[in-house]
Design a protein around this motif. Structure first.
Motif, short mmCIF file in Angstrom:
data_model
loop_
_atom_site.label_atom_id
_atom_site.label_comp_id
_atom_site.label_asym_id
_atom_site.label_seq_id
_atom_site.Cartn_x
_atom_site.Cartn_y
_atom_site.Cartn_z
N MET A 268 0.82 -1.21 0.00
CA MET A 268 0.00 0.00 0.00
C MET A 268 0.86 1.26 0.00
O MET A 268 0.49 2.27 -0.60
N ARG A 269 1.98 1.19 0.64
CA ARG A 269 2.87 2.36 0.72
C ARG A 269 3.44 2.75 -0.65
O ARG A 269 3.62 3.93 -0.94
N ASP A 270 3.69 1.75 -1.51
CA ASP A 270 4.44 2.00 -2.74
C ASP A 270 3.61 1.91 -4.02
O ASP A 270 4.13 2.20 -5.11
N CYS A 271 2.35 1.52 -3.96
CA CYS A 271 1.57 1.33 -5.19
C CYS A 271 1.16 2.67 -5.79
O CYS A 271 1.18 3.71 -5.13
N ASP A 272 0.77 2.64 -7.07
CA ASP A 272 0.21 3.84 -7.70
C ASP A 272 -1.25 3.64 -8.12
O ASP A 272 -1.90 4.57 -8.59
N THR A 273 -1.77 2.42 -7.94
CA THR A 273 -3.15 2.10 -8.29
C THR A 273 -3.68 1.09 -7.29
O THR A 273 -2.96 0.16 -6.91
N LEU A 274 -4.95 1.27 -6.89
CA LEU A 274 -5.54 0.39 -5.89
C LEU A 274 -6.89 -0.14 -6.40
O LEU A 274 -7.72 0.64 -6.86
N LEU A 275 -7.08 -1.45 -6.30
CA LEU A 275 -8.35 -2.09 -6.61
C LEU A 275 -8.84 -2.81 -5.37
O LEU A 275 -8.18 -3.73 -4.88
N VAL A 276 -9.97 -2.38 -4.83
CA VAL A 276 -10.56 -2.99 -3.63
C VAL A 276 -11.76 -3.82 -4.06
O VAL A 276 -12.66 -3.31 -4.74
N GLY A 278 -14.75 -6.25 -2.58
CA GLY A 278 -15.53 -6.87 -1.53
C GLY A 278 -15.03 -6.63 -0.13
O GLY A 278 -15.09 -7.52 0.72
N SER A 279 -14.54 -5.41 0.14
CA SER A 279 -14.03 -5.11 1.48
C SER A 279 -14.42 -3.70 1.88
O SER A 279 -14.35 -2.77 1.07
N SER A 280 -14.78 -3.56 3.17
CA SER A 280 -14.99 -2.22 3.74
C SER A 280 -13.96 -1.98 4.83
O SER A 280 -14.25 -1.39 5.87
N PHE A 281 -12.75 -2.48 4.61
CA PHE A 281 -11.63 -2.33 5.55
C PHE A 281 -11.60 -0.90 6.09
O PHE A 281 -11.52 0.06 5.32
N PRO A 282 -11.68 -0.71 7.42
CA PRO A 282 -11.95 0.62 7.96
C PRO A 282 -10.75 1.53 8.19
O PRO A 282 -10.93 2.74 8.36
N TYR A 283 -9.53 0.97 8.22
CA TYR A 283 -8.39 1.75 8.67
C TYR A 283 -7.70 2.48 7.51
O TYR A 283 -6.79 1.96 6.88
N THR A 284 -8.16 3.69 7.27
CA THR A 284 -7.66 4.47 6.13
C THR A 284 -6.15 4.64 6.16
O THR A 284 -5.50 4.69 5.11
N GLN A 285 -5.58 4.74 7.37
CA GLN A 285 -4.15 5.02 7.46
C GLN A 285 -3.29 3.91 6.88
O GLN A 285 -2.10 4.11 6.62
N PHE A 286 -3.88 2.71 6.67
CA PHE A 286 -3.11 1.62 6.08
C PHE A 286 -3.30 1.51 4.57
O PHE A 286 -2.74 0.62 3.94
N LEU A 287 -4.10 2.41 4.01
CA LEU A 287 -4.26 2.49 2.57
C LEU A 287 -3.28 3.52 2.01
O LEU A 287 -2.65 4.26 2.77
N PRO A 288 -3.10 3.60 0.69
CA PRO A 288 -2.16 4.56 0.13
C PRO A 288 -2.51 6.00 0.52
O PRO A 288 -3.66 6.32 0.85
N GLU A 289 -1.50 6.86 0.49
CA GLU A 289 -1.77 8.29 0.69
C GLU A 289 -2.79 8.75 -0.35
O GLU A 289 -2.85 8.23 -1.47
N PHE A 290 -3.59 9.73 0.02
CA PHE A 290 -4.70 10.13 -0.84
C PHE A 290 -4.26 10.62 -2.22
O PHE A 290 -4.95 10.45 -3.21
N ASP A 291 -3.11 11.27 -2.31
CA ASP A 291 -2.65 11.79 -3.61
C ASP A 291 -1.68 10.83 -4.30
O ASP A 291 -1.05 11.18 -5.28
N PRO A 310 -10.75 7.97 -1.55
CA PRO A 310 -11.34 8.72 -2.68
C PRO A 310 -11.27 7.94 -3.99
O PRO A 310 -10.39 8.16 -4.83
N PHE A 311 -12.17 7.00 -4.16
CA PHE A 311 -12.19 6.16 -5.36
C PHE A 311 -12.64 6.98 -6.58
O PHE A 311 -13.57 7.77 -6.50
#
Length: 595
Positions: A268-276, A278-291, A310-311
């Motif tokens: 999550m720290r190093d990716c440039d694209t995210l595909l989620v 079937g999950s509502s994983f709640p901890y935003t801080q473990f997802l990529p930075e918003f920008d 921000p999908f």
């Protein structure tokens, strides 16, 4: 036929096999009907209504069917609530059938009179009704079953005691009578073509794609694997989705979040694209930075779309059907350098886990206990973990493979469901082995009494293996370490220290098997013994509370805060500092930190 007889008949028509329950006079009419119905559906007697609800949740999670629980009026209905909230927050279909005082006594401050419609208003917010006349019943019960399954939630049917005893009268073909019917049709919603095209454009443009899958993708394993292969993606798993993909796939980075793995954090720290998916994983801080990353979400429930991140594209639809339509639009990424990095990070992580399991402790390293189980797990095993530090080791050390299933209290994170989940699993799959990994706090809270339930029913299971592993460290360990790492506070003995209990001895007294383990060399042999037993088996592992369940991505500030708390508050446990720092060093410098 009484109303109570019809309740059980209708449940049979819905193909309900088990009702997890505890008796009481508020449901005496239904209990009498159970006797007339020759115990169909089966009345499974828990030791407490909360355990009945947890067993219904475990049954639903591991069977894919709707769980049903029942309780008496007043205190019985109240006791169900924690288990029902566990179901609601984890999106598990469960129907609660509860008694109520006679209609003639309502509003009279009568014994055990509780306003159940108000009490259940939140936990069963999608559907909660009280039956006041027989003609109302089929519609109410059918809707409760249908809504629970369709919306993956909790519903409740309240039946006053005197209504249970009334003669059954079906709804007539008349004004203000509501007839009903059985069944729930199958459907698989899919997104619009333009939404799919937009999502494909985002995913095709990415160079470092990360996927996060949750329990909503469990039925879409083949489609998730094909998508990950096309995109050259690494795949992290929300904890409720731990069994969605096998950990034997080299690009699966394991769990994410507070209990997650370092390669998932790096993904999550190093990716440039995210595909989620079937999950509502709640901890935003473990997802990529918003920008940092462009993002796409696939979610069945429209009310859960757009949460957490921000999908750019929100695809509302069934995971498998949506991916089947999306896959032809995806372009295979020829540059596999990102995938190679993910695989290397993941391989290194499992080496770290092996080393952490080998660190000596007093008397047992809990990481060694769970890591030793990993290689011994049958490929059809069902694993339940309780909340607390046990959940950390379940999340990080056990690798899913074959048809293994696993779950815990994901969103509510309540203590105590480990053993009743495993019992529910045994009723869902009596031919498969079940393992519960629980802390001593959870075992004292709920697990001990439910050993009686296991002893009562295990001879009915075609495979009697149910292993309860108690990580016995005399400490409410997760909270102790959270206080150290987050507040810099030393252990507060009055709240954290708990008595030593001979869990295995209690199991033996109940006619089960049990062994206490205090030597590292005995860990693997006892696991083997328990997994070959002819009845439920309790292993009392005496583990070291000084082994820290600190996240693998914890900052040095958190490590030093915990160390400071130990040195200032319980300096006789200076080994805690050594364990924490040693584990941290080993993550960054493989092979070091052994001195």
């Amino acid at each position: 036929m009484k109303v109570s007889d019809y309740v059980l008949q209708r449940l049979r028509e819905w193909e309900v096999e088990y009702v997890f329950a505890y008796p009481g006079d508020g449901i005496n009419g239904i209990l009498a009907a159970w006797g007339r119905a020759e115990d169909r559906p089966r009345f499974v007697q828990a030791r407490h209504e909360e355990m009945a609800a947890f067993e219904a949740v475990g049954y639903a999670k591991f069977s894919g069917r709707t769980g049903v629980c029942a309780a008496t009026s007043g205190p019985g209905a109240i006791h169900l609530l924690n288990g029902l909230y566990d179901a609601r927050l984890d999106h598990v279909p469960v129907v609660a059938i509860v008694g109520q005082t006679d209609r003639s006594a309502m509003g009279g401050s009568y014994q055990q009179e509780v306003d159940l419609l108000s009490l259940y208003k939140d936990v069963a917010s999608e559907f909660c009704e009280m039956v006041t006349v027989p003609e109302q019943l089929p519609n109410v019960l059918d809707r409760a079953m249908r809504v629970a399954a369709a919306r993956r939630t909790v519903t409740a049917v309240i039946i006053p005691a005197d209504v249970q005893e009334l003669d059954w009268e079906p709804p007539a073909h008349a004004f203000k009578q509501v007839p009903s019917s059985l069944g729930l049709g199958r459907w698989a919603p899919i997104p619009a073509e333009e939404d799919l095209a937009r999502a494909a454009e985002i995913l095709n443009a990415g160079e470092k794609v990360a996927m996060l899958v949750g329990q909503g993708a469990r039925h879409a394993r083949a489609e998730v694997e094909e998508t990950a292969e096309l995109l050259g993606a690494g795949v992290a798993k929300a904890l409720l989705g731990k069994d969605v993909l096998p950990d034997t796939l080299v690009y699966v980075t394991g769990s994410i979040g507070l209990l997650g793995t370092r390669p998932s954090y790096e993904l999550m720290r190093d990716c440039d694209t995210l595909l989620v998916v079937g999950s509502s994983f709640p901890y935003t801080q473990f997802l990529p930075e918003f920008d940092q990353a462009r993002a796409v979400q696939i979610e069945l429930d429209p009310s859960m779309v757009g949460l957490r991140y921000p999908f750019e594209a929100n695809l509302v639809g069934d995971a498998a059907e949506t991916l089947r339509r999306l896959i032809p639009m995806l372009e295979r990424k020829e540059d596999r350098s990102w995938r190679k990095t993910v695989e290397e990070n993941t391989a290194r992580w499992w080496e770290v886990m092996q080393r952490r399991a080998e660190v000596s402790a007093d008397p047992l390293n809990p990481e060694h206990v769970v890591h030793a189980l990993d290689a011994l797990l049958p490929e059809d095993a069902i694993v339940a973990a309780d909340s607390g530090s046990a959940a950390n080791w379940y999340a990080r050390h056990l690798r899913m493979r074959g048809t293994m299933r696993g779950s815990l209290s994901g969103t509510l994170a309540t203590m105590g469901p480990g053993v009743p989940y495993a019992i529910g699993a045994k009723f869902a799959h009596p031919d498969r082995p079940a393992i519960a990994i629980v802390g001593d706090g959870a075992m004292q809270m709920n697990g001990l009494a439910e050993l009686i339930t296991a002893a009562k029913y295990y001879q009915e299971w075609s495979d009697p293996r149910l292993v309860v592993a108690v990580l016995n460290n005399h400490d409410l360990n997760q909270v102790t370490w959270e206080m150290r790492a987050m507040q810099g506070a030393p252990q507060f003995e009055a709240s954290q220290s708990i008595p030593d209990v001979r869990y295995a001895d209690i199991a033996v007294l109940l006619g089960l098997h049990g062994v206490r383990v205090e030597q590292p060399e005995d860990v693997e042999p006892v696991w083997r013994q328990a997994l070959a037993a002819d009845r439920p088996f309790v292993i009392d592992f005496r583990t070291d509370p000084a082994v820290p369940p600190i996240p693998p991505h914890a900052s040095w500030d958190q490590i030093t805060s915990a160390a400071s708390a130990v040195l200032h508050g319980d300096s006789d446990r200076a080994a805690v500092v050594k364990q924490g720092v040693k584990a941290k060093i080993q993550e960054f410098l493989p092979g070091r930190g052994k001195g």
